[in-house]
Write a protein that holds these residues in place. Sequence first.
Motif, PDB file in Angstrom:
ATOM      1  N   LYS A 182       0.866  -1.124  -0.015  1.00  0.00           N
ATOM      2  CA  LYS A 182       0.029  -0.086  -0.104  1.00  0.00           C
ATOM      3  C   LYS A 182       0.882   1.424  -0.056  1.00  0.00           C
ATOM      4  CE  LYS A 182      -4.184  -2.063   1.761  1.00  0.00           C
ATOM      5  NZ  LYS A 182      -5.469  -1.610   2.567  1.00  0.00           N
ATOM      6  N   LYS A 183       2.159   1.223   0.046  1.00  0.00           N
ATOM      7  CA  LYS A 183       3.140   2.411   0.101  1.00  0.00           C
ATOM      8  C   LYS A 183       2.881   3.380   1.098  1.00  0.00           C
ATOM      9  CE  LYS A 183       4.532   0.349  -3.810  1.00  0.00           C
ATOM     10  NZ  LYS A 183       5.775  -0.529  -3.682  1.00  0.00           N
ATOM     11  N   SER A 184       2.447   2.788   2.424  1.00  0.00           N
ATOM     12  CA  SER A 184       1.829   3.466   3.348  1.00  0.00           C
ATOM     13  C   SER A 184       1.925   2.889   4.725  1.00  0.00           C
ATOM     14  CB  SER A 184       0.282   4.079   3.393  1.00  0.00           C
ATOM     15  OG  SER A 184      -0.055   4.679   4.418  1.00  0.00           O
ATOM     16  N   THR A 185       2.267   3.358   5.901  1.00  0.00           N
ATOM     17  CA  THR A 185       2.518   2.885   7.144  1.00  0.00           C
ATOM     18  C   THR A 185       1.013   2.830   7.831  1.00  0.00           C
ATOM     19  OG1 THR A 185       2.974   4.990   8.215  1.00  0.00           O
ATOM     20  CG2 THR A 185       4.673   3.673   7.622  1.00  0.00           C
ATOM     21  N   GLU A 186       0.034   3.341   7.312  1.00  0.00           N
ATOM     22  CA  GLU A 186      -1.395   3.189   7.755  1.00  0.00           C
ATOM     23  C   GLU A 186      -1.506   3.318   9.013  1.00  0.00           C
ATOM     24  OE1 GLU A 186      -2.302  -0.610   5.985  1.00  0.00           O
ATOM     25  OE2 GLU A 186      -3.638   0.460   4.390  1.00  0.00           O
ATOM     26  N   GLY A 187      -0.886   4.283   9.857  1.00  0.00           N
ATOM     27  CA  GLY A 187      -1.114   4.445  11.230  1.00  0.00           C
ATOM     28  C   GLY A 187      -0.634   3.523  12.167  1.00  0.00           C
ATOM     29  N   TYR A 188       0.455   2.511  11.693  1.00  0.00           N
ATOM     30  CA  TYR A 188       1.243   1.713  12.403  1.00  0.00           C
ATOM     31  C   TYR A 188       2.133   2.392  13.126  1.00  0.00           C
ATOM     32  CZ  TYR A 188      -0.886  -2.514  10.271  1.00  0.00           C
ATOM     33  OH  TYR A 188      -1.546  -3.486   9.726  1.00  0.00           O
ATOM     34  N   GLN A 189       2.662   2.135  14.489  1.00  0.00           N
ATOM     35  CA  GLN A 189       3.641   2.679  15.146  1.00  0.00           C
ATOM     36  C   GLN A 189       5.010   1.939  14.958  1.00  0.00           C
ATOM     37  OE1 GLN A 189       2.815   5.483  17.143  1.00  0.00           O
ATOM     38  NE2 GLN A 189       0.954   5.516  16.253  1.00  0.00           N
ATOM     39  N   SER A 190       5.861   2.822  15.072  1.00  0.00           N
ATOM     40  CA  SER A 190       7.294   2.505  14.955  1.00  0.00           C
ATOM     41  C   SER A 190       7.966   2.054  16.298  1.00  0.00           C
ATOM     42  CB  SER A 190       8.168   3.644  14.299  1.00  0.00           C
ATOM     43  OG  SER A 190       8.192   4.763  15.361  1.00  0.00           O
ATOM     44  N   ILE A 191       7.211   2.471  17.547  1.00  0.00           N
ATOM     45  CA  ILE A 191       7.995   2.215  18.744  1.00  0.00           C
ATOM     46  C   ILE A 191       8.368   0.751  19.135  1.00  0.00           C
ATOM     47  CG2 ILE A 191       7.343   2.374  21.390  1.00  0.00           C
ATOM     48  CD1 ILE A 191       5.755   4.763  20.658  1.00  0.00           C
ATOM     49  N   PRO A 192       7.200  -0.301  18.670  1.00  0.00           N
ATOM     50  CA  PRO A 192       7.671  -1.730  19.132  1.00  0.00           C
ATOM     51  C   PRO A 192       8.964  -1.965  18.543  1.00  0.00           C
ATOM     52  CG  PRO A 192       5.666  -1.631  18.563  1.00  0.00           C
ATOM     53  CD  PRO A 192       6.266  -0.156  18.210  1.00  0.00           C
ATOM     54  N   TYR A 193       9.407  -1.698  17.121  1.00  0.00           N
ATOM     55  CA  TYR A 193      10.599  -1.814  16.473  1.00  0.00           C
ATOM     56  C   TYR A 193      11.738  -1.289  16.863  1.00  0.00           C
ATOM     57  CZ  TYR A 193       6.488  -3.323  13.927  1.00  0.00           C
ATOM     58  OH  TYR A 193       5.103  -3.697  13.543  1.00  0.00           O
ATOM     59  N   TYR A 210      13.015  -3.654   9.534  1.00  0.00           N
ATOM     60  CA  TYR A 210      11.570  -3.168   9.845  1.00  0.00           C
ATOM     61  C   TYR A 210      11.771  -1.609  10.104  1.00  0.00           C
ATOM     62  CZ  TYR A 210      10.373  -7.977  10.885  1.00  0.00           C
ATOM     63  OH  TYR A 210      10.401  -9.295  10.868  1.00  0.00           O
ATOM     64  N   VAL A 211      12.611  -1.163  10.737  1.00  0.00           N
ATOM     65  CA  VAL A 211      12.932   0.443  10.997  1.00  0.00           C
ATOM     66  C   VAL A 211      13.169   0.954   9.772  1.00  0.00           C
ATOM     67  CG1 VAL A 211      14.019   2.067  12.307  1.00  0.00           C
ATOM     68  CG2 VAL A 211      13.347   0.080  13.512  1.00  0.00           C
ATOM     69  N   GLY A 212      13.962   0.595   8.907  1.00  0.00           N
ATOM     70  CA  GLY A 212      14.362   1.113   7.539  1.00  0.00           C
ATOM     71  C   GLY A 212      13.010   1.297   6.639  1.00  0.00           C
ATOM     72  N   VAL A 213      12.091   0.069   6.536  1.00  0.00           N
ATOM     73  CA  VAL A 213      11.104  -0.052   5.809  1.00  0.00           C
ATOM     74  C   VAL A 213      10.103   1.193   6.142  1.00  0.00           C
ATOM     75  CG1 VAL A 213       9.187  -1.498   4.870  1.00  0.00           C
ATOM     76  CG2 VAL A 213      11.504  -2.347   4.921  1.00  0.00           C
ATOM     77  N   TYR A 214      10.086   1.179   7.524  1.00  0.00           N
ATOM     78  CA  TYR A 214       9.157   2.031   8.111  1.00  0.00           C
ATOM     79  C   TYR A 214       9.339   3.429   7.847  1.00  0.00           C
ATOM     80  CZ  TYR A 214       5.937   4.110  11.806  1.00  0.00           C
ATOM     81  OH  TYR A 214       4.864   4.885  12.047  1.00  0.00           O
ATOM     82  N   LEU A 215      10.717   3.722   7.817  1.00  0.00           N
ATOM     83  CA  LEU A 215      11.109   5.284   7.673  1.00  0.00           C
ATOM     84  C   LEU A 215      10.818   5.547   6.273  1.00  0.00           C
ATOM     85  CD1 LEU A 215      14.293   5.456   9.528  1.00  0.00           C
ATOM     86  CD2 LEU A 215      12.289   6.911  10.213  1.00  0.00           C
ATOM     87  N   PHE A 216      10.893   4.530   5.267  1.00  0.00           N
ATOM     88  CA  PHE A 216      10.706   4.740   3.927  1.00  0.00           C
ATOM     89  C   PHE A 216       9.323   5.123   3.357  1.00  0.00           C
ATOM     90  CE2 PHE A 216      10.316   3.293  -0.616  1.00  0.00           C
ATOM     91  CZ  PHE A 216      11.526   4.201  -1.026  1.00  0.00           C
ATOM     92  N   TYR A 217       8.471   4.499   4.166  1.00  0.00           N
ATOM     93  CA  TYR A 217       7.030   4.624   3.559  1.00  0.00           C
ATOM     94  C   TYR A 217       6.260   5.435   4.686  1.00  0.00           C
ATOM     95  CZ  TYR A 217       7.639   0.851   0.166  1.00  0.00           C
ATOM     96  OH  TYR A 217       8.199   0.174  -0.741  1.00  0.00           O
ATOM     97  N   ALA A 218       6.720   5.668   5.904  1.00  0.00           N
ATOM     98  CA  ALA A 218       5.847   6.688   6.844  1.00  0.00           C
ATOM     99  C   ALA A 218       5.657   8.043   6.406  1.00  0.00           C
ATOM    100  CB  ALA A 218       6.704   6.631   8.177  1.00  0.00           C
ATOM    101  N   PRO A 219       4.950   8.664   6.737  1.00  0.00           N
ATOM    102  CA  PRO A 219       4.575  10.204   6.514  1.00  0.00           C
ATOM    103  C   PRO A 219       5.561  10.996   7.181  1.00  0.00           C
ATOM    104  CG  PRO A 219       2.720   9.306   7.960  1.00  0.00           C
ATOM    105  CD  PRO A 219       3.724   8.207   7.528  1.00  0.00           C
ATOM    106  N   LYS A 220       5.689  12.242   6.919  1.00  0.00           N
ATOM    107  CA  LYS A 220       6.927  13.156   7.359  1.00  0.00           C
ATOM    108  C   LYS A 220       6.672  13.094   8.866  1.00  0.00           C
ATOM    109  CE  LYS A 220       8.751  17.763   6.970  1.00  0.00           C
ATOM    110  NZ  LYS A 220       8.675  19.146   6.536  1.00  0.00           N
ATOM    111  N   LYS A 221       5.413  13.472   9.654  1.00  0.00           N
ATOM    112  CA  LYS A 221       5.491  13.610  10.958  1.00  0.00           C
ATOM    113  C   LYS A 221       6.071  12.258  11.678  1.00  0.00           C
ATOM    114  CE  LYS A 221       2.097  14.836  14.488  1.00  0.00           C
ATOM    115  NZ  LYS A 221       0.704  15.237  14.819  1.00  0.00           N
TER     116      LYS A 221
END
Length: 300
Positions: A37-48, A85-96
């Motif tokens: 989906k090319k989007s993190t869809e509200g998932y949080q990065s804290i667990p990773y 996981y963190v790298g993929v999250y940073l790639f697709y996450a919105p700016k905030k």
Amino acid sequence: MAGISGHWAFAFGVLGNIVSFIVFLSPIPTFYRIYKKKSTEGYQSIPYVIALFSCMLWMYYAFLKTNVTLLITINSFGLFIETIYVGVYLFYAPKKAKVYTVKMLLLTVVGGFGAIILVTQFLFKGVVRGQIVGWICLVFSLCVFVAPLGIVRKVIKTKSVEYMPLLLSVFLTLSAVMWFFYGLLLKDINIAAPNVLGFIFGILQIVLYAIYSKKERAVLKEQKLPEIQKPAVIVEDENTNANKKLPELTQEQIIDIVKLGLLVCADKVHVATCPNDTNCGVKATNNVENIPKLQTVEAN
């Protein structure tokens, strides 16, 4: 005796590696969805980020010890997969979300881990250094194992197990059991103690899942019962569909059918009034045959 306990410790360490390997791979469906989906869809990065920090801490502790090789192997893999996981999250996450994740990485991985290394390297030596790092790992692991209490509270409040996957709870419980016996047989309280809490919370999650999933199925079954008695609606829909299949006649076709009926009736009346007239039958036949649009009506 020491040799036997060493063999059992190795066996539990291998099993702990296998189960923890599965636990580390469990977020793959989530990140595949993020990729599609090319989007993190509200998932949080804290667990990773927290998992990455935990692997780094245990790696550091394992390097200070001499008999915990299997702790190094699994945390090496954890460090690798959590970085991805963190790298993929940073790639697709919105700016905030990206900014927040970077701040968390700087706070934990760079600031926190860097401070622990500097303090323990310069202020402590030998066995004491290993003990201090072990106690830090123990406290941090306890905090990580307490984190699922938020999910437990949500399950009890909503009476739904939607946000508590059963398989993950089972594997986390098994992981806690394996690493507890590994630490116990090595007489390492820093490894064994946190996993007691992990086992307790794992069992609690499984019990809650069994209770509330059963109630949830019962509620869904009761809600579906009234929907069974709807034969009248189905019959009505079928009749409606059958009516829709009938072809619609145009105005010209209706006029032709009416003309045909009138002509046939007129010819029958004419035949009845002049039975001795030989031309009556001929005229009736000609009138019927001269209808130009009869074939169109039959075709339709």
